[in-house]
Design a protein around this motif. Structure first.
Motif, PDB file in Angstrom:
ATOM      1  N   LYS A  62       5.523  16.377  48.341  1.00  0.00           N
ATOM      2  CA  LYS A  62       6.755  15.604  48.173  1.00  0.00           C
ATOM      3  C   LYS A  62       6.815  14.960  46.791  1.00  0.00           C
ATOM      4  N   GLY A  63       7.935  15.168  46.106  1.00  0.00           N
ATOM      5  CA  GLY A  63       8.145  14.572  44.790  1.00  0.00           C
ATOM      6  C   GLY A  63       7.560  15.359  43.635  1.00  0.00           C
ATOM      7  N   GLU A  64       6.847  16.456  43.914  1.00  0.00           N
ATOM      8  CA  GLU A  64       6.217  17.219  42.846  1.00  0.00           C
ATOM      9  C   GLU A  64       7.171  18.267  42.256  1.00  0.00           C
ATOM     10  N   VAL A  65       6.984  18.529  40.977  1.00  0.00           N
ATOM     11  CA  VAL A  65       7.781  19.531  40.272  1.00  0.00           C
ATOM     12  C   VAL A  65       6.862  20.378  39.399  1.00  0.00           C
ATOM     13  N   ILE A  66       7.283  21.601  39.133  1.00  0.00           N
ATOM     14  CA  ILE A  66       6.564  22.484  38.215  1.00  0.00           C
ATOM     15  C   ILE A  66       7.147  22.305  36.813  1.00  0.00           C
ATOM     16  N   LYS A  67       6.296  22.080  35.830  1.00  0.00           N
ATOM     17  CA  LYS A  67       6.756  21.866  34.459  1.00  0.00           C
ATOM     18  C   LYS A  67       6.465  23.049  33.536  1.00  0.00           C
ATOM     19  N   ALA A  68       5.467  23.863  33.886  1.00  0.00           N
ATOM     20  CA  ALA A  68       5.110  25.008  33.035  1.00  0.00           C
ATOM     21  C   ALA A  68       4.134  25.898  33.782  1.00  0.00           C
ATOM     22  N   TYR A  69       3.971  27.115  33.280  1.00  0.00           N
ATOM     23  CA  TYR A  69       2.912  28.013  33.720  1.00  0.00           C
ATOM     24  C   TYR A  69       2.020  28.272  32.503  1.00  0.00           C
ATOM     25  N   ILE A  70       0.796  28.668  32.763  1.00  0.00           N
ATOM     26  CA  ILE A  70      -0.096  29.146  31.704  1.00  0.00           C
ATOM     27  C   ILE A  70      -0.597  30.515  32.130  1.00  0.00           C
ATOM     28  N   SER A  71      -0.228  31.552  31.408  1.00  0.00           N
ATOM     29  CA  SER A  71      -0.769  32.879  31.714  1.00  0.00           C
ATOM     30  C   SER A  71      -2.230  32.904  31.285  1.00  0.00           C
ATOM     31  N   ILE A  72      -3.049  33.649  32.019  1.00  0.00           N
ATOM     32  CA  ILE A  72      -4.481  33.682  31.715  1.00  0.00           C
ATOM     33  C   ILE A  72      -5.055  35.036  32.091  1.00  0.00           C
ATOM     34  N   GLY A  73      -5.985  35.523  31.293  1.00  0.00           N
ATOM     35  CA  GLY A  73      -6.613  36.805  31.573  1.00  0.00           C
ATOM     36  C   GLY A  73      -7.341  37.312  30.346  1.00  0.00           C
ATOM     37  N   TYR A  74      -7.625  38.601  30.359  1.00  0.00           N
ATOM     38  CA  TYR A  74      -8.321  39.235  29.241  1.00  0.00           C
ATOM     39  C   TYR A  74      -7.279  39.923  28.363  1.00  0.00           C
ATOM     40  N   GLY A  75      -7.063  39.376  27.201  1.00  0.00           N
ATOM     41  CA  GLY A  75      -5.993  39.848  26.336  1.00  0.00           C
ATOM     42  C   GLY A  75      -6.222  41.244  25.782  1.00  0.00           C
ATOM     43  N   GLU A  76      -5.124  41.957  25.590  1.00  0.00           N
ATOM     44  CA  GLU A  76      -5.210  43.249  24.898  1.00  0.00           C
ATOM     45  C   GLU A  76      -5.644  43.035  23.456  1.00  0.00           C
ATOM     46  N   THR A  77      -5.292  41.862  22.906  1.00  0.00           N
ATOM     47  CA  THR A  77      -5.757  41.436  21.580  1.00  0.00           C
ATOM     48  C   THR A  77      -6.154  39.970  21.694  1.00  0.00           C
ATOM     49  N   GLN A  78      -6.641  39.423  20.612  1.00  0.00           N
ATOM     50  CA  GLN A  78      -6.999  38.006  20.585  1.00  0.00           C
ATOM     51  C   GLN A  78      -5.873  37.145  20.017  1.00  0.00           C
ATOM     52  N   GLY A  79      -4.690  37.743  19.857  1.00  0.00           N
ATOM     53  CA  GLY A  79      -3.559  36.997  19.325  1.00  0.00           C
ATOM     54  C   GLY A  79      -3.607  36.920  17.815  1.00  0.00           C
ATOM     55  N   VAL A  80      -2.602  36.287  17.244  1.00  0.00           N
ATOM     56  CA  VAL A  80      -2.517  36.191  15.780  1.00  0.00           C
ATOM     57  C   VAL A  80      -2.263  34.747  15.352  1.00  0.00           C
ATOM     58  N   GLU A  81      -2.657  34.442  14.147  1.00  0.00           N
ATOM     59  CA  GLU A  81      -2.419  33.118  13.589  1.00  0.00           C
ATOM     60  C   GLU A  81      -0.948  32.954  13.211  1.00  0.00           C
ATOM     61  N   HIS A  82      -0.472  31.724  13.262  1.00  0.00           N
ATOM     62  CA  HIS A  82       0.896  31.418  12.838  1.00  0.00           C
ATOM     63  C   HIS A  82       0.860  30.394  11.705  1.00  0.00           C
ATOM     64  N   LYS A  83       1.896  30.382  10.928  1.00  0.00           N
ATOM     65  CA  LYS A  83       2.006  29.409   9.850  1.00  0.00           C
ATOM     66  C   LYS A  83       2.039  28.005  10.430  1.00  0.00           C
ATOM     67  N   ILE A  84       1.272  27.091   9.841  1.00  0.00           N
ATOM     68  CA  ILE A  84       1.248  25.706  10.319  1.00  0.00           C
ATOM     69  C   ILE A  84       1.560  24.751   9.176  1.00  0.00           C
ATOM     70  N   LYS A  85       1.927  23.537   9.544  1.00  0.00           N
ATOM     71  CA  LYS A  85       2.220  22.508   8.554  1.00  0.00           C
ATOM     72  C   LYS A  85       0.915  22.000   7.925  1.00  0.00           C
ATOM     73  N   SER A  86       1.039  21.237   6.868  1.00  0.00           N
ATOM     74  CA  SER A  86      -0.133  20.646   6.221  1.00  0.00           C
ATOM     75  C   SER A  86      -0.467  19.311   6.860  1.00  0.00           C
ATOM     76  N   VAL A  87      -1.686  18.854   6.658  1.00  0.00           N
ATOM     77  CA  VAL A  87      -2.114  17.545   7.169  1.00  0.00           C
ATOM     78  C   VAL A  87      -1.193  16.449   6.649  1.00  0.00           C
ATOM     79  N   GLU A  88      -0.817  16.545   5.378  1.00  0.00           N
ATOM     80  CA  GLU A  88       0.029  15.519   4.769  1.00  0.00           C
ATOM     81  C   GLU A  88       1.431  15.495   5.359  1.00  0.00           C
ATOM     82  N   GLN A  89       1.909  16.615   5.841  1.00  0.00           N
ATOM     83  CA  GLN A  89       3.252  16.677   6.424  1.00  0.00           C
ATOM     84  C   GLN A  89       3.335  15.981   7.779  1.00  0.00           C
ATOM     85  N   VAL A  90       2.212  15.867   8.474  1.00  0.00           N
ATOM     86  CA  VAL A  90       2.259  15.319   9.830  1.00  0.00           C
ATOM     87  C   VAL A  90       1.389  14.077  10.009  1.00  0.00           C
ATOM     88  N   SER A  91       0.949  13.466   8.917  1.00  0.00           N
ATOM     89  CA  SER A  91       0.106  12.276   9.055  1.00  0.00           C
ATOM     90  C   SER A  91       0.132  11.455   7.776  1.00  0.00           C
TER      91      SER A  91
END
Length: 229
Positions: A121-150
């Motif tokens: 009662k009162g519970e809701v689902i907010k997200a799922y997390i898929s999990i398993g053995y990946g066909e690849t290990q994924g790829v890196e994405h562009k990220i902000k710099s430390v100075e941009q976020v702190s």
């Protein structure tokens, strides 16, 4: 693999090999989920060998493939639920990485399959997390710099920069990184503090993202070095 190494190795993976989770790995995950459900007052559930949740149009649009194992992120509806979901869910994601598994946070590209999860009662689902053995290990994405976020500079301690660097490797919705961290020096007998802020996003999910980022920050900085504002 340490949690620090897991942070660097983890990338979102949407396509998986058609194989079940190893029994030993599944047990470790279930034990951790039980622990985090108590700590975070959540109702996280590991679902195994169930393909229907990721066979709909949204899953295909999200380029998910062969997802038969996933984690249901649920809890009682509350103002801070999204942040707790992110904070504790990311601990599972990083644990999975140390176990040789791959994951991906999923906010929309799934279908709720009746009978595969339990909601109290009162519970809701907010997200799922898929999990398993990946066909690849994924790829890196562009990220902000430390100075941009702190406010990190030559005068802030090294642990603060390490925390921000770890937070920048955290997954966020569409890689938006709508967060920032402010270092507040120790004074009057109080330890140093860190203020985590989330910023406006049309996409949303910033409350969950800040929880995920705070999890990474603590691992990078060392929780003993500061207190959250």
């Amino acid at each position: 693999m340490t949690l620090q190494e897991a942070i660097k190795a983890r990338h979102s993976v949407r396509a998986y090999k058609e194989q079940p989770l190893a029994e030993a790995a599944a047990k470790v995950l279930v034990d951790k989920i039980t622990e985090l459900n108590q700590k975070g007052m959540l109702h996280i559930q590991l679902i195994q060998n169930e393909p229907k949740a990721f066979q709909g149009k949204l899953a295909k649009y999200g380029k998910f493939r062969h997802v038969t194992n996933y984690i249901v992120m649920a809890g009682v509806k509350a103002d801070d639920l999204d942040e707790r979901i992110g904070y504790y869910g990311e601990q599972i994601v990083l644990l999975a990485q140390t176990l040789g598994l791959n994951t991906c946070w999923v906010g929309l590209s799934y279908t709720k399959v009746p009978g595969t999860y339990v909601l109290e009662k009162g519970e809701v689902i907010k997200a799922y997390i898929s999990i398993g053995y990946g066909e690849t290990q994924g790829v890196e994405h562009k990220i902000k710099s430390v100075e941009q976020v702190s406010n990190a500079d030559n005068l802030t301690p090294s642990w603060f920069r390490h925390g921000v660097e770890a937070a920048l490797l955290a997954p966020t919705s569409v890689n938006q990184q709508k967060f920032s961290f402010e270092y507040i020096p120790a004074k009057e007998g109080k330890p140093a503090q860190v203020l985590a802020k989330r910023h406006f996003s049309i996409v949303g999910f910033t409350r969950m993202d800040i929880g995920i980022a705070k999890c990474h920050f603590e691992i990078g900085a060392g929780k003993q070095n500061f207190e959250w504002v």
